[in-house]
Design a protein around this motif. Sequence first.
Motif, PDB file in Angstrom:
ATOM      1  N   ALA A   1      -2.340 -17.649   9.756  1.00 13.05           N
ATOM      2  CA  ALA A   1      -1.668 -17.244   9.491  1.00 13.05           C
ATOM      3  C   ALA A   1      -0.036 -18.169   9.889  1.00 13.05           C
ATOM      4  CB  ALA A   1      -1.634 -17.176   7.739  1.00 13.05           C
TER       5      ALA A   1
ATOM      6  N   ARG B   1      11.536   3.984  12.488  1.00  9.51           N
ATOM      7  CA  ARG B   1      10.597   3.178  13.156  1.00  9.51           C
ATOM      8  C   ARG B   1       9.787   4.724  13.388  1.00  9.51           C
ATOM      9  NH1 ARG B   1       7.969  -0.929  15.014  1.00  9.51           N
ATOM     10  NH2 ARG B   1       9.771  -2.263  14.725  1.00  9.51           N
TER      11      ARG B   1
ATOM     12  N   VAL C   1      -8.646  -5.362   3.182  1.00 10.65           N
ATOM     13  CA  VAL C   1      -8.725  -7.135   3.587  1.00 10.65           C
ATOM     14  C   VAL C   1      -9.896  -7.967   3.368  1.00 10.65           C
ATOM     15  CG1 VAL C   1      -7.325  -9.349   4.104  1.00 10.65           C
ATOM     16  CG2 VAL C   1      -6.536  -7.104   4.824  1.00 10.65           C
TER      17      VAL C   1
ATOM     18  N   VAL D   1      -4.697   3.429   5.105  1.00  8.61           N
ATOM     19  CA  VAL D   1      -4.959   2.008   3.103  1.00  8.61           C
ATOM     20  C   VAL D   1      -4.480   0.350   4.243  1.00  8.61           C
ATOM     21  CG1 VAL D   1      -4.653   4.417   2.792  1.00  8.61           C
ATOM     22  CG2 VAL D   1      -2.376   2.688   2.827  1.00  8.61           C
TER      23      VAL D   1
ATOM     24  N   GLY E   1      -8.795 -13.375   2.800  1.00 11.29           N
ATOM     25  CA  GLY E   1      -7.403 -12.654   3.346  1.00 11.29           C
ATOM     26  C   GLY E   1      -6.422 -12.643   2.760  1.00 11.29           C
TER      27      GLY E   1
ATOM     28  N   ALA F   1       1.124  -1.552  -0.187  1.00 11.97           N
ATOM     29  CA  ALA F   1       0.320  -0.055  -0.084  1.00 11.97           C
ATOM     30  C   ALA F   1       0.918   1.590   0.065  1.00 11.97           C
ATOM     31  CB  ALA F   1      -1.210  -0.127   1.333  1.00 11.97           C
TER      32      ALA F   1
ATOM     33  N   GLY G   1      -4.907  -9.255   0.197  1.00  9.93           N
ATOM     34  CA  GLY G   1      -5.405  -8.071   0.974  1.00  9.93           C
ATOM     35  C   GLY G   1      -4.085  -6.956  -0.114  1.00  9.93           C
TER      36      GLY G   1
ATOM     37  N   ALA H   1      -4.683  -2.719  -0.732  1.00 13.07           N
ATOM     38  CA  ALA H   1      -3.751  -2.504  -1.123  1.00 13.07           C
ATOM     39  C   ALA H   1      -3.117  -1.303  -2.238  1.00 13.07           C
ATOM     40  CB  ALA H   1      -2.926  -3.386  -0.550  1.00 13.07           C
TER      41      ALA H   1
ATOM     42  N   THR I   1       2.028 -15.050   1.311  1.00 12.57           N
ATOM     43  CA  THR I   1       2.917 -15.638  -0.052  1.00 12.57           C
ATOM     44  C   THR I   1       2.550 -14.643  -0.916  1.00 12.57           C
ATOM     45  OG1 THR I   1       0.949 -16.968   1.269  1.00 12.57           O
ATOM     46  CG2 THR I   1       1.588 -17.752  -0.599  1.00 12.57           C
TER      47      THR I   1
ATOM     48  N   ALA J   1      10.535   0.548   9.161  1.00 16.28           N
ATOM     49  CA  ALA J   1      11.098  -0.503  10.161  1.00 16.28           C
ATOM     50  C   ALA J   1      12.117  -0.675   9.102  1.00 16.28           C
ATOM     51  CB  ALA J   1      10.483  -0.725  11.199  1.00 16.28           C
ATOM     52  N   LYS J   2      12.002  -1.239   8.484  1.00 22.15           N
ATOM     53  CA  LYS J   2      12.908  -2.395   7.916  1.00 22.15           C
ATOM     54  C   LYS J   2      14.104  -1.902   7.431  1.00 22.15           C
ATOM     55  CE  LYS J   2       9.951  -3.352   4.357  1.00 22.15           C
ATOM     56  NZ  LYS J   2       9.019  -3.973   3.880  1.00 22.15           N
TER      57      LYS J   2
ATOM     58  N   ARG K   1      -0.612 -12.519  11.625  1.00 21.18           N
ATOM     59  CA  ARG K   1      -2.045 -11.945  11.280  1.00 21.18           C
ATOM     60  C   ARG K   1      -2.515 -11.065  10.465  1.00 21.18           C
ATOM     61  NH1 ARG K   1      -4.551 -12.151  17.421  1.00 21.18           N
ATOM     62  NH2 ARG K   1      -3.477  -9.834  17.241  1.00 21.18           N
TER      63      ARG K   1
HETATM   64  C1  LIG Z   1       0.757 -15.924   6.152  1.00 22.51           C
HETATM   65  C2  LIG Z   1       0.398 -14.733   4.887  1.00 22.51           C
HETATM   66  C3  LIG Z   1       0.573 -14.794   3.727  1.00 22.51           C
HETATM   67  C4  LIG Z   1      -0.468 -14.002   2.520  1.00 22.51           C
HETATM   68  N1  LIG Z   1      -0.959 -14.372   1.379  1.00 22.51           N
HETATM   69  C5  LIG Z   1      -1.661 -13.162   0.708  1.00 22.51           C
HETATM   70  C6  LIG Z   1      -1.406 -13.634  -0.606  1.00 22.51           C
HETATM   71  O1  LIG Z   1      -1.504 -14.541  -1.133  1.00 22.51           O
HETATM   72  N2  LIG Z   1      -2.481 -12.609  -1.404  1.00 22.51           N
HETATM   73  C7  LIG Z   1      -3.027 -11.784  -1.247  1.00 22.51           C
HETATM   74  O2  LIG Z   1      -3.658 -10.941  -2.097  1.00 22.51           O
HETATM   75  N3  LIG Z   1      -2.852 -10.982   0.550  1.00 22.51           N
HETATM   76  C8  LIG Z   1      -2.113 -11.847   1.256  1.00 22.51           C
HETATM   77  N4  LIG Z   1      -1.887 -12.211   2.747  1.00 22.51           N
HETATM   78  C9  LIG Z   1      -2.451 -10.637   3.078  1.00 22.51           C
HETATM   79  C10 LIG Z   1      -1.401  -9.528   2.676  1.00 22.51           C
HETATM   80  O3  LIG Z   1       0.094  -9.934   3.097  1.00 22.51           O
HETATM   81  C11 LIG Z   1      -1.600  -7.906   3.043  1.00 22.51           C
HETATM   82  O4  LIG Z   1      -2.831  -7.679   3.162  1.00 22.51           O
HETATM   83  C12 LIG Z   1      -0.530  -7.227   2.826  1.00 22.51           C
HETATM   84  O5  LIG Z   1       0.795  -7.231   3.039  1.00 22.51           O
HETATM   85  C13 LIG Z   1      -0.841  -5.534   3.253  1.00 22.51           C
HETATM   86  O6  LIG Z   1       0.018  -4.746   2.178  1.00 22.51           O
HETATM   87  P1  LIG Z   1       0.465  -3.300   3.565  1.00 22.51           P
HETATM   88  O7  LIG Z   1       0.840  -1.961   2.675  1.00 22.51           O
HETATM   89  O8  LIG Z   1      -1.043  -2.600   4.019  1.00 22.51           O
HETATM   90  O9  LIG Z   1       0.820  -3.792   4.448  1.00 22.51           O
HETATM   91  P2  LIG Z   1       1.729  -4.740   4.681  1.00 22.51           P
HETATM   92  O10 LIG Z   1       2.801  -5.615   4.111  1.00 22.51           O
HETATM   93  O11 LIG Z   1       1.944  -5.791   6.353  1.00 22.51           O
HETATM   94  O12 LIG Z   1       3.362  -3.510   5.277  1.00 22.51           O
HETATM   95  C14 LIG Z   1       3.352  -2.733   6.269  1.00 22.51           C
HETATM   96  C15 LIG Z   1       4.939  -2.213   6.065  1.00 22.51           C
HETATM   97  O13 LIG Z   1       4.995  -1.230   7.116  1.00 22.51           O
HETATM   98  C16 LIG Z   1       5.846  -1.668   7.943  1.00 22.51           C
HETATM   99  N5  LIG Z   1       6.082  -0.373   9.691  1.00 22.51           N
HETATM  100  C17 LIG Z   1       4.764  -1.625  10.101  1.00 22.51           C
HETATM  101  N6  LIG Z   1       5.119  -1.042  11.387  1.00 22.51           N
HETATM  102  C18 LIG Z   1       5.752   0.602  11.705  1.00 22.51           C
HETATM  103  C19 LIG Z   1       5.983   0.990  12.860  1.00 22.51           C
HETATM  104  N7  LIG Z   1       5.957   1.659  13.451  1.00 22.51           N
HETATM  105  N8  LIG Z   1       6.561   1.648  11.275  1.00 22.51           N
HETATM  106  C20 LIG Z   1       7.520   2.246  10.818  1.00 22.51           C
HETATM  107  N9  LIG Z   1       6.784   0.904  10.130  1.00 22.51           N
HETATM  108  C21 LIG Z   1       6.546   0.118  10.463  1.00 22.51           C
HETATM  109  C22 LIG Z   1       6.415  -3.217   8.194  1.00 22.51           C
HETATM  110  O14 LIG Z   1       7.713  -3.195   8.064  1.00 22.51           O
HETATM  111  C23 LIG Z   1       6.185  -3.340   6.406  1.00 22.51           C
HETATM  112  O15 LIG Z   1       7.065  -3.134   6.213  1.00 22.51           O
HETATM  113  C24 LIG Z   1      -1.160 -12.581   3.784  1.00 22.51           C
HETATM  114  C25 LIG Z   1      -0.989 -12.174   5.118  1.00 22.51           C
HETATM  115  C26 LIG Z   1      -0.026 -13.124   5.402  1.00 22.51           C
HETATM  116  C27 LIG Z   1      -0.343 -12.771   6.994  1.00 22.51           C
END
Ligand SMILES: Cc1cc2nc3c(=O)[nH]c(=O)nc-3n(C[C@H](O)[C@H](O)[C@H](O)COP(=O)(O)OP(=O)(O)OC[C@H]3O[C@@H](n4cnc5c(N)ncnc54)[C@H](O)[C@@H]3O)c2cc1C
Length: 379
Positions: free
Chosen positions: A168, A120, A271, A264, A276, A18, A278, A282, A49, A38-39, A246
């Motif tokens: 998961a 972070r 999600v 977002v 599940g 996102a 997302g 995103a 996945t 934070a990474k 989670r």
């Molecule tokens: C095991 C597993 C399998 C999945 N498989 C799928 C799939 O195959 N297809 C699918 O569509 N969805 C899948 N999902 C769901 C999908 O991964 C998420 O919906 C998606 O990653 C969300 O993206 P995001 O950018 O919102 O957040 P995220 O990908 O969770 O990224 C959040 C980011 O914020 C950073 N962060 C967190 N806290 C802080 C902080 N305090 N300061 C600075 N940085 C911070 C983290 O380092 C990370 O880089 C899966 C989820 C899991 C757990």
Amino acid sequence: MARPPQPYDLVIVGASFAGLVAAKTAAMRGLKVAVLDAKPDAGHRVSTTGILVKEAAEELDVPHNLTRRIYGVRLYAPNLKHVDLFTPGSFFLTTETGRLLHWLAQEAMRAGAHILWRTRFEGAERQAGVFVFSGVNISARHIMGADGAKSAVARHFGLGRNKRFLSAIEVEYEGLEKADPRFLHCFLDSELAPGYLAWAAAGPSVFHAGLAAGPGRRPHLQKFLRRTEAIFGFSGAKLTTRRAGRIPCGGLVKPWAIDGITLVGDAAGMVSPATGGGIRLAFQYGRRAAQLIADHLLHLSPPPEIALARELPRFGLKHAMRFALDLSPPNALISAAISTPPMRWLAQHVYFHRRGSEGLSFADFEARLPNTATIKPRL
Ligand SMILES: Cc1cc2nc3c(=O)[nH]c(=O)nc-3n(C[C@H](O)[C@H](O)[C@H](O)COP(=O)(O)OP(=O)(O)OC[C@H]3O[C@@H](n4cnc5c(N)ncnc54)[C@H](O)[C@@H]3O)c2cc1C
């Protein structure tokens, strides 16, 4: 004397699906953008996945060489009887997820966004109309929380928080000779994966196997690997990665935005409560929110919390499906139902939005594909 904070229009917390898509969009529209994560880098400890549904691949063009196209779903009952589902024109993409995230970060930087790794989010306070950050010397006119299911931005500013989660677990293998890479293998089993399912799929270079369980339940990975040994031959392959995470499944958090702050992706509960998935949402709403924030800050268009509210999904059917999944039907019932027309219809609806296979068998379909290289085993 302390240096004044570096001023940004938009600071995005979270450099994943996102946040990176939003950063690129906002920077391309003329905002000065910083992303904090934070990474140490984009592909570090991937927590997903990374399977993209067709709609995600339509939302964002991703490099072909980072993906593997999978046309069919093989859906198994607890007794391992299965049905094959597919629809001409539909597909899933498994991805080299770490490399995909690197590519998204490069795209955001090429558009002009600054990414601050190993940074972070520790809080920010509103001072004279801008947010001044703690622990990093920057300020922002608007903050986007794209920091995942346990969002620190949501917590800090008192926005809505995710309360219901799927748990998961996933493993990755190299050298899985026996596994049929043409299918996304999905296993319904109320004992191994109560309230959800187990999956196995070939990525471009590794094979994924995982499962999730509904709120308050536990997935049983070792039992799943043993149960499917005859299909995949896990014991003869090399386990390379293990991850757990989670997945929010309670729908949109409330509120997902207030004046100057927008959540977002997982942080906002964007999600599907049923599947599940997302990543598509995103991509879609990360990009859309960035467009609306840019238009608001640069051209005084309505604020994003008003404009985006009209477009967000309500997940009506998906919530109903989550309720049904939480009931965890007995395994004997699933095994009896797996090849019945209503079950096929439902599965076809979930995986391919009801589109049928137009009377083709999977083998006929595969034979007609102009470039079969995309579905030949490459593991
Ligand atoms: C095991 C597993 C399998 C999945 N498989 C799928 C799939 O195959 N297809 C699918 O569509 N969805 C899948 N999902 C769901 C999908 O991964 C998420 O919906 C998606 O990653 C969300 O993206 P995001 O950018 O919102 O957040 P995220 O990908 O969770 O990224 C959040 C980011 O914020 C950073 N962060 C967190 N806290 C802080 C902080 N305090 N300061 C600075 N940085 C911070 C983290 O380092 C990370 O880089 C899966 C989820 C899991 C757990």
